[in-house]
Scaffold this motif. Sequence first.
Motif, PDB file in Angstrom:
ATOM      1  N   ARG A   1      12.017  -1.517   3.014  1.00  0.00           N
ATOM      2  CA  ARG A   1      11.088  -2.470   2.395  1.00  0.00           C
ATOM      3  C   ARG A   1      11.156  -2.418   0.882  1.00  0.00           C
ATOM      4  O   ARG A   1      11.667  -1.468   0.303  1.00  0.00           O
TER       5      ARG A   1
ATOM      6  N   ILE B   1       8.338  -2.212  -0.833  1.00  0.00           N
ATOM      7  CA  ILE B   1       7.370  -1.131  -1.050  1.00  0.00           C
ATOM      8  C   ILE B   1       7.640  -0.070  -0.002  1.00  0.00           C
ATOM      9  O   ILE B   1       7.249  -0.206   1.155  1.00  0.00           O
TER      10      ILE B   1
ATOM     11  N   GLU C   1      12.543   1.734   9.230  1.00  0.00           N
ATOM     12  CA  GLU C   1      12.230   0.401   8.694  1.00  0.00           C
ATOM     13  C   GLU C   1      11.494   0.502   7.357  1.00  0.00           C
ATOM     14  O   GLU C   1      11.705  -0.329   6.464  1.00  0.00           O
ATOM     15  N   VAL C   2      10.657   1.534   7.206  1.00  0.00           N
ATOM     16  CA  VAL C   2       9.855   1.657   5.983  1.00  0.00           C
ATOM     17  C   VAL C   2      10.758   1.743   4.746  1.00  0.00           C
ATOM     18  O   VAL C   2      10.473   1.151   3.703  1.00  0.00           O
TER      19      VAL C   2
ATOM     20  N   LYS D   1       6.613   2.722   1.191  1.00  0.00           N
ATOM     21  CA  LYS D   1       5.544   3.715   1.274  1.00  0.00           C
ATOM     22  C   LYS D   1       4.525   3.283   2.308  1.00  0.00           C
ATOM     23  O   LYS D   1       4.151   2.112   2.355  1.00  0.00           O
ATOM     24  N   VAL D   2       4.098   4.242   3.127  1.00  0.00           N
ATOM     25  CA  VAL D   2       2.989   4.001   4.044  1.00  0.00           C
ATOM     26  C   VAL D   2       1.963   5.119   3.838  1.00  0.00           C
ATOM     27  O   VAL D   2       2.313   6.198   3.373  1.00  0.00           O
TER      28      VAL D   2
ATOM     29  N   PHE E   1      10.251   4.740  11.600  1.00  0.00           N
ATOM     30  CA  PHE E   1      10.095   5.060  10.184  1.00  0.00           C
ATOM     31  C   PHE E   1      11.283   4.573   9.355  1.00  0.00           C
ATOM     32  O   PHE E   1      11.170   4.399   8.140  1.00  0.00           O
TER      33      PHE E   1
END
Lengths: 339, 175
Positions: free
Chosen positions: A35, A37, A31-32, A39-40, A29
């Motif tokens: 980014r 964006i 890595e998110v 958001k996942v 997580f």
Amino acid sequence: MTWTRKHLLTIEELSAEEIMLALDTAASFKEVSTRTIKKVPALRGKTVVSLFLEPSTRTRVSFELAAKRLSADTLSITAQASSITKGETLKDTARNIEAMNADFVVLRHSAAGSPKFLADRLNASILNAGDGAHEHPTQALLDAFTIREKLGRIAGLNILILGDILFSRVARSNIWALTKLGARVTLCGPTTLVPAVFRELGVTITTRLDDALCEADVVNLLRIQHERQRKTLFPSTGEYSRLFGLSRERFRLTKPDVLIMHPGPINRGVEIASEVADCPRSVILEQVTNGVAVRMAALFLLNGVQNRIAQGVPPETLQPRENSVSPPGESDLVADATA
Amino acid sequence: MTIILNAEAMQRVLSRMAHEIVEQNDPIEGLILIGLQTRGVFLARRLASRIREATGRDPPTGSLDISMYRDDLNLRGSPPTVKHTDIAFAVDDKSAVLVDDVLFTGRSVRAALDALTDIGRPRRIQLAVLIDRGHRELPIRPDYVGKNMPTSCREQIQVRMKEEDGVDEVAIEKL
């Protein structure tokens, strides 16, 4: 290994494997948040309520960001701005939140055991964001995550926890997590704030701070919790700083690759010198970054269990064995959870 | 259990797919390979090394974990283990090939498209799969197929790869 818990209440009840699963999930997580964006959609349509009945900046913002980056809807309730000031009990506040179909309640409360109290009464998943001097599980996870990320391992490391141990939920959760993962934990601080009973948790207690600093791979500093101390436990802040503060001079005793950690908020010039807090060996802000990843992982894992319960998997088959040893030094700190 | 691809056949299939990718992506600059965790990542690396042998160019290879993007998170038996997404290069304006082991309902690919477009905006996205077993639930089709394998829903395709399973083979099993 599969995550089977609906709530995250303590580190004490987790196995080493469960802790490692949470850390591995957090690594993905992290890595998110790097980014464009950030958001996942993993928690799309779920509602996360933060119920913070004690002051907090980092933990509350961190949980909220974590929930938002998973696409959950979030709302935050603080003591001052809620009906708790009008005399509503914790149970009633929580039941009202649940009546609005919240899926997760993130609770910070001054009473040890209050997250368990809610977990026994609500359908939502409860995440303990700090209960009195009892536990702060996500802090311990993010500390362990930071150590593993920086030093590559946890087992076999010498970890010194320095400061107010007695009133620190961070210390308790850290001791549980780090000893389960095979680290050697040493406690140091004013004898009034480092109760000997902690030895039962498998840690070493020392008064020889300089020796402990020489050997430490990690120094985790704790703030003096003035708000929890009902009587004077050491003469003065100035004396504390002289005897136990991580000054520039003491910092010179540490290993060249030591990690300096602090859960925040830091009191510059008291438990840590400004220069040390801002030096390259200090990972205090990286702990904050990792906190978001760890809390995303916690929400994601609990959500998986919620989804399985919704499919009709009976909750009792999900719950691993109970471990009912209560942490020492807690009994005199337990307040009425409904207060 | 029936073996439908052995190690040797898998090698041949991957070589052919690599050549097809080169043919469809001329010039080769701008080609990137994105493997879906776990076995898609190994397949992407193997395709990349064959593309290098054929063209002298080394296409950048990344890995994509789609567990945060699945639309069936609440339907699966156990929560998925979240693996790493590791794409150490910009995907914007690139010609991306998603690589997966088995194409079935198409839902993993849909999730992968969401995951990849959250990271950037490739100029074009293609799909390479080792096995296409049919039973699509979404309007998704592969651009490069190792082997078409008509199956029934009561059958299972097992892809085993040296990197993870110690052996290269594809088997079909009755459930």
